[in-house]
Scaffold this motif. Structure first.
Motif, PDB file in Angstrom:
ATOM      1  N   ALA A 140       0.081  -9.950   0.969  1.00  0.00           N
ATOM      2  CA  ALA A 140      -1.155  -9.354   1.481  1.00  0.00           C
ATOM      3  C   ALA A 140      -1.344  -8.003   0.823  1.00  0.00           C
ATOM      4  O   ALA A 140      -0.371  -7.380   0.370  1.00  0.00           O
ATOM      5  CB  ALA A 140      -1.098  -9.208   3.001  1.00  0.00           C
ATOM      6  N   LEU A 141      -2.560  -7.533   0.746  1.00  0.00           N
ATOM      7  CA  LEU A 141      -2.808  -6.220   0.170  1.00  0.00           C
ATOM      8  C   LEU A 141      -2.171  -5.144   1.043  1.00  0.00           C
ATOM      9  O   LEU A 141      -2.273  -5.189   2.277  1.00  0.00           O
ATOM     10  CB  LEU A 141      -4.309  -5.976   0.052  1.00  0.00           C
ATOM     11  CG  LEU A 141      -5.075  -6.885  -0.920  1.00  0.00           C
ATOM     12  CD1 LEU A 141      -6.566  -6.581  -0.855  1.00  0.00           C
ATOM     13  CD2 LEU A 141      -4.557  -6.743  -2.339  1.00  0.00           C
ATOM     14  N   SER A 142      -1.516  -4.195   0.415  1.00  0.00           N
ATOM     15  CA  SER A 142      -0.949  -3.082   1.170  1.00  0.00           C
ATOM     16  C   SER A 142      -2.063  -2.332   1.894  1.00  0.00           C
ATOM     17  O   SER A 142      -3.153  -2.134   1.351  1.00  0.00           O
ATOM     18  CB  SER A 142      -0.209  -2.130   0.226  1.00  0.00           C
ATOM     19  OG  SER A 142       0.909  -2.769  -0.346  1.00  0.00           O
ATOM     20  N   GLY A 143      -1.785  -1.961   3.139  1.00  0.00           N
ATOM     21  CA  GLY A 143      -2.802  -1.278   3.943  1.00  0.00           C
ATOM     22  C   GLY A 143      -3.722  -2.214   4.689  1.00  0.00           C
ATOM     23  O   GLY A 143      -4.631  -1.767   5.392  1.00  0.00           O
ATOM     24  N   SER A 144      -3.486  -3.530   4.568  1.00  0.00           N
ATOM     25  CA  SER A 144      -4.359  -4.507   5.233  1.00  0.00           C
ATOM     26  C   SER A 144      -3.990  -4.707   6.696  1.00  0.00           C
ATOM     27  O   SER A 144      -4.724  -5.375   7.430  1.00  0.00           O
ATOM     28  CB  SER A 144      -4.274  -5.854   4.518  1.00  0.00           C
ATOM     29  OG  SER A 144      -2.977  -6.426   4.664  1.00  0.00           O
ATOM     30  N   GLY A 145      -2.846  -4.165   7.109  1.00  0.00           N
ATOM     31  CA  GLY A 145      -2.383  -4.387   8.476  1.00  0.00           C
ATOM     32  C   GLY A 145      -1.413  -5.540   8.596  1.00  0.00           C
ATOM     33  O   GLY A 145      -0.868  -5.790   9.674  1.00  0.00           O
ATOM     34  N   ILE A 146      -1.189  -6.247   7.498  1.00  0.00           N
ATOM     35  CA  ILE A 146      -0.197  -7.335   7.492  1.00  0.00           C
ATOM     36  C   ILE A 146       1.088  -6.782   6.910  1.00  0.00           C
ATOM     37  O   ILE A 146       1.233  -6.628   5.700  1.00  0.00           O
ATOM     38  CB  ILE A 146      -0.704  -8.539   6.673  1.00  0.00           C
ATOM     39  CG1 ILE A 146      -1.989  -9.091   7.298  1.00  0.00           C
ATOM     40  CG2 ILE A 146       0.369  -9.629   6.609  1.00  0.00           C
ATOM     41  CD1 ILE A 146      -2.596 -10.241   6.527  1.00  0.00           C
ATOM     42  N   ASN A 147       2.020  -6.486   7.802  1.00  0.00           N
ATOM     43  CA  ASN A 147       3.288  -5.873   7.402  1.00  0.00           C
ATOM     44  C   ASN A 147       4.503  -6.677   7.841  1.00  0.00           C
ATOM     45  O   ASN A 147       5.617  -6.375   7.440  1.00  0.00           O
ATOM     46  CB  ASN A 147       3.387  -4.464   7.996  1.00  0.00           C
ATOM     47  CG  ASN A 147       2.250  -3.569   7.530  1.00  0.00           C
ATOM     48  OD1 ASN A 147       2.046  -3.390   6.340  1.00  0.00           O
ATOM     49  ND2 ASN A 147       1.500  -3.023   8.488  1.00  0.00           N
ATOM     50  N   ALA A 148       4.279  -7.679   8.679  1.00  0.00           N
ATOM     51  CA  ALA A 148       5.350  -8.505   9.213  1.00  0.00           C
ATOM     52  C   ALA A 148       4.800  -9.910   9.415  1.00  0.00           C
ATOM     53  O   ALA A 148       3.577 -10.104   9.509  1.00  0.00           O
ATOM     54  CB  ALA A 148       5.863  -7.932  10.537  1.00  0.00           C
ATOM     55  N   PRO A 149       5.674 -10.921   9.495  1.00  0.00           N
ATOM     56  CA  PRO A 149       5.192 -12.302   9.639  1.00  0.00           C
ATOM     57  C   PRO A 149       4.223 -12.503  10.800  1.00  0.00           C
ATOM     58  O   PRO A 149       3.216 -13.213  10.654  1.00  0.00           O
ATOM     59  CB  PRO A 149       6.486 -13.094   9.846  1.00  0.00           C
ATOM     60  CG  PRO A 149       7.507 -12.321   9.090  1.00  0.00           C
ATOM     61  CD  PRO A 149       7.137 -10.879   9.312  1.00  0.00           C
ATOM     62  N   ALA A 150       4.491 -11.893  11.948  1.00  0.00           N
ATOM     63  CA  ALA A 150       3.627 -12.090  13.116  1.00  0.00           C
ATOM     64  C   ALA A 150       2.204 -11.592  12.878  1.00  0.00           C
ATOM     65  O   ALA A 150       1.265 -12.031  13.553  1.00  0.00           O
ATOM     66  CB  ALA A 150       4.223 -11.395  14.332  1.00  0.00           C
ATOM     67  N   LYS A 197      -6.987 -14.189  -6.909  1.00  0.00           N
ATOM     68  CA  LYS A 197      -8.422 -13.880  -6.961  1.00  0.00           C
ATOM     69  C   LYS A 197      -9.058 -13.967  -5.573  1.00  0.00           C
ATOM     70  O   LYS A 197      -9.953 -13.185  -5.245  1.00  0.00           O
ATOM     71  CB  LYS A 197      -9.116 -14.816  -7.940  1.00  0.00           C
ATOM     72  CG  LYS A 197      -8.765 -14.539  -9.401  1.00  0.00           C
ATOM     73  CD  LYS A 197      -9.353 -15.580 -10.332  1.00  0.00           C
ATOM     74  CE  LYS A 197      -8.940 -15.328 -11.779  1.00  0.00           C
ATOM     75  NZ  LYS A 197      -9.428 -16.389 -12.694  1.00  0.00           N
ATOM     76  N   LEU A 198      -8.593 -14.922  -4.775  1.00  0.00           N
ATOM     77  CA  LEU A 198      -9.081 -15.002  -3.389  1.00  0.00           C
ATOM     78  C   LEU A 198      -8.717 -13.744  -2.622  1.00  0.00           C
ATOM     79  O   LEU A 198      -9.518 -13.222  -1.840  1.00  0.00           O
ATOM     80  CB  LEU A 198      -8.488 -16.222  -2.685  1.00  0.00           C
ATOM     81  CG  LEU A 198      -9.001 -17.600  -3.098  1.00  0.00           C
ATOM     82  CD1 LEU A 198      -8.194 -18.689  -2.397  1.00  0.00           C
ATOM     83  CD2 LEU A 198     -10.480 -17.752  -2.767  1.00  0.00           C
ATOM     84  N   LEU A 199      -7.513 -13.248  -2.854  1.00  0.00           N
ATOM     85  CA  LEU A 199      -7.069 -12.033  -2.175  1.00  0.00           C
ATOM     86  C   LEU A 199      -7.850 -10.822  -2.672  1.00  0.00           C
ATOM     87  O   LEU A 199      -8.277  -9.977  -1.882  1.00  0.00           O
ATOM     88  CB  LEU A 199      -5.563 -11.825  -2.416  1.00  0.00           C
ATOM     89  CG  LEU A 199      -4.876 -10.723  -1.613  1.00  0.00           C
ATOM     90  CD1 LEU A 199      -4.978 -10.996  -0.117  1.00  0.00           C
ATOM     91  CD2 LEU A 199      -3.410 -10.595  -2.035  1.00  0.00           C
ATOM     92  N   ALA A 200      -8.065 -10.747  -3.985  1.00  0.00           N
ATOM     93  CA  ALA A 200      -8.820  -9.626  -4.550  1.00  0.00           C
ATOM     94  C   ALA A 200     -10.250  -9.594  -4.035  1.00  0.00           C
ATOM     95  O   ALA A 200     -10.829  -8.520  -3.805  1.00  0.00           O
ATOM     96  CB  ALA A 200      -8.812  -9.712  -6.076  1.00  0.00           C
ATOM     97  N   ARG A 223      -4.189  -3.766  -6.796  1.00  0.00           N
ATOM     98  CA  ARG A 223      -3.669  -3.071  -5.618  1.00  0.00           C
ATOM     99  C   ARG A 223      -2.204  -3.453  -5.412  1.00  0.00           C
ATOM    100  O   ARG A 223      -1.802  -4.573  -5.728  1.00  0.00           O
ATOM    101  CB  ARG A 223      -4.459  -3.494  -4.367  1.00  0.00           C
ATOM    102  CG  ARG A 223      -5.920  -3.072  -4.346  1.00  0.00           C
ATOM    103  CD  ARG A 223      -6.070  -1.708  -3.701  1.00  0.00           C
ATOM    104  NE  ARG A 223      -5.527  -1.688  -2.351  1.00  0.00           N
ATOM    105  CZ  ARG A 223      -6.176  -2.136  -1.255  1.00  0.00           C
ATOM    106  NH1 ARG A 223      -7.379  -2.669  -1.373  1.00  0.00           N
ATOM    107  NH2 ARG A 223      -5.618  -2.044  -0.068  1.00  0.00           N
ATOM    108  N   PRO A 224      -1.401  -2.573  -4.834  1.00  0.00           N
ATOM    109  CA  PRO A 224      -0.057  -2.981  -4.416  1.00  0.00           C
ATOM    110  C   PRO A 224      -0.151  -4.033  -3.318  1.00  0.00           C
ATOM    111  O   PRO A 224      -1.132  -4.062  -2.552  1.00  0.00           O
ATOM    112  CB  PRO A 224       0.563  -1.689  -3.876  1.00  0.00           C
ATOM    113  CG  PRO A 224      -0.295  -0.584  -4.374  1.00  0.00           C
ATOM    114  CD  PRO A 224      -1.667  -1.151  -4.536  1.00  0.00           C
ATOM    115  N   VAL A 225       0.845  -4.891  -3.238  1.00  0.00           N
ATOM    116  CA  VAL A 225       0.845  -5.922  -2.206  1.00  0.00           C
ATOM    117  C   VAL A 225       2.103  -5.815  -1.355  1.00  0.00           C
ATOM    118  O   VAL A 225       3.145  -5.335  -1.808  1.00  0.00           O
ATOM    119  CB  VAL A 225       0.745  -7.345  -2.805  1.00  0.00           C
ATOM    120  CG1 VAL A 225      -0.566  -7.532  -3.534  1.00  0.00           C
ATOM    121  CG2 VAL A 225       1.925  -7.648  -3.708  1.00  0.00           C
ATOM    122  N   THR A 226       1.981  -6.263  -0.120  1.00  0.00           N
ATOM    123  CA  THR A 226       3.117  -6.402   0.782  1.00  0.00           C
ATOM    124  C   THR A 226       3.640  -7.824   0.658  1.00  0.00           C
ATOM    125  O   THR A 226       2.856  -8.782   0.700  1.00  0.00           O
ATOM    126  CB  THR A 226       2.702  -6.128   2.231  1.00  0.00           C
ATOM    127  OG1 THR A 226       2.233  -4.783   2.338  1.00  0.00           O
ATOM    128  CG2 THR A 226       3.858  -6.344   3.188  1.00  0.00           C
TER     129      THR A 226
END
Length: 359
Positions: A140-150, A197-200, A223-226
């Motif tokens: 996930a993009l860093s800063g997207s709020g997705i930082n853990a599996p849950a 590309k979908l993520l971008a 962008r950096p990704v998590t």
């Protein structure tokens, strides 16, 4: 020329060790770390050349550079003319293998266990281990709020039908402590750039991916990704392996051993010489639009997933399955409710077809 004996020391020693092991074309006095040149001269094989095909895991990505190196350097030395075909994920690859569309196929080990243990797909064997640890992850993009599996709960996530990320997601979510049903799956093809590309484009919140692809994904998204690796949740599960039909294993065991030995030499060459192997990979028609830096990044990232580890007191040789670790993989899937009890390694792997040990 007889196959060179590869030792654990040469496996870890880089360019000089590889040159000594292959005994093929390295110039005396080369600076330390200089990649071994492509071995010259005629292949040692004097018999008829056999045409075979192999399915990659999914599309053409830098982690397949070992195949490209084997195609250039080592398959000709064992009498094989190998066509690389873009794979479509474990389930689709298994269907293509069983239909006769390919001689060899790359399958995820856990996906292969699930296919065999649940019945209906008994007519294949795994023969050669490529990745001792699983590469699957979500990004996930860093800063997207997705930082853990849950944090994936309720989010849009790309997937490849029959790919290992999707196949194992129920177990992954259960072990991570969130309900799997809330994820909104968005189908994408096996080409990893399509997912990036979908993520971008913010069409998804996260993508199904493999850890070594991080550099390539970050190049596309800017962008950096998590990265959320499956192994952080599911423990010590295997990555990919080579499979053949039971018919091929029974009728052409020497072919299978020759293929596996040459492929493992190509994989080890790629790990020791990522720049050279990346160039070989980029010369494939299917890969010419990819960026060399990203391909090199994938190859370098593979080392921690392929090499022997000090945590294993009596590890199996490079490319060979270890029954104890395989039982651990099976136990993890059983504990997660993905397969019934009673499944054993001997139902999955034809141990005598991996070829001569590369220790």
């Amino acid at each position: 020329m007889a196959p060179a004996v590869l030792t654990r020391r040469t496996l870890m020693a880089g360019g000089a060790g590889l040159a000594a092991a292959l005994a093929a074309g390295c110039t005396a006095g080369s600076p330390p770390g200089t990649p071994a040149p492509v071995p010259g001269g005629s292949p040692a094989w004097t018999g008829p050349v056999e045409k075979v095909s192999v399915l990659t895991g999914a599309g053409f990505a830098g982690r397949e550079a070992g195949l490209a190196a084997a195609k250039r350097l080592f398959f000709p030395q064992v009498g094989l003319d190998v066509t690389m075909v873009a794979g479509r994920g474990t389930n689709e690859n298994l269907k293509l293998l069983r239909s006769g569309a390919a001689t060899f196929a790359t399958l995820d080990v856990s996906g292969a266990i699930m296919a065999k243990a649940k019945g209906g797909a008994d007519d294949f064997w795994l023969t050669c281990l490529l990745h001792r640890r699983n590469l699957a992850c979500f990004m996930a993009l860093s800063g997207s709020g997705i930082n853990a599996p849950a944090d994936l709960a309720g989010k849009k996530v790309s997937f490849v039908p029959g790919g290992i990320n999707h196949l194992l997601f129920g177990a992954y979510a259960g072990l991570a402590g969130f309900p799997p049903g809330g994820v909104q799956w968005v189908q994408a093809g096996p080409v990893q750039a399509d997912h990036a590309k979908l993520l971008a484009g913010r069409k998804v919140d996260a993508i199904s991916q493999f850890v070594p692809a991080q550099v390539a994904v970050e190049q596309i998204t800017g962008r950096p990704v998590t990265v959320l690796p499956f192994t952080k949740v599911m423990g010590d599960i295997h990555g990919s392996a080579i499979a053949v039909t039971q018919q091929t294993a029974a009728s052409k065991p020497d072919l299978v051993r020759r293929f596996n030995e040459a492929l493992l030499r190509g994989l080890r060459y790629a790990l020791d010489h990522p720049e050279t192997a990346a160039q070989m990979f980029l010369e494939l028609p299917q890969a010419r639009t990819q960026q060399k830096l990203a391909v090199e990044g994938e190859i370098k990232s593979l080392a921690g997933y392929v090499h022997l580890t000090t945590a294993e007191p009596s590890p199996a040789p490079f490319g060979h399955f270890d029954r104890t670790r395989l039982m651990q993989n099976i136990a993890i899937l059983q504990g997660a409710g993905q397969i019934p009890a009673g499944f054993t390694p001997d139902q999955l792997v034809k141990f005598d077809l991996a070829g001569n040990p590369i220790t």
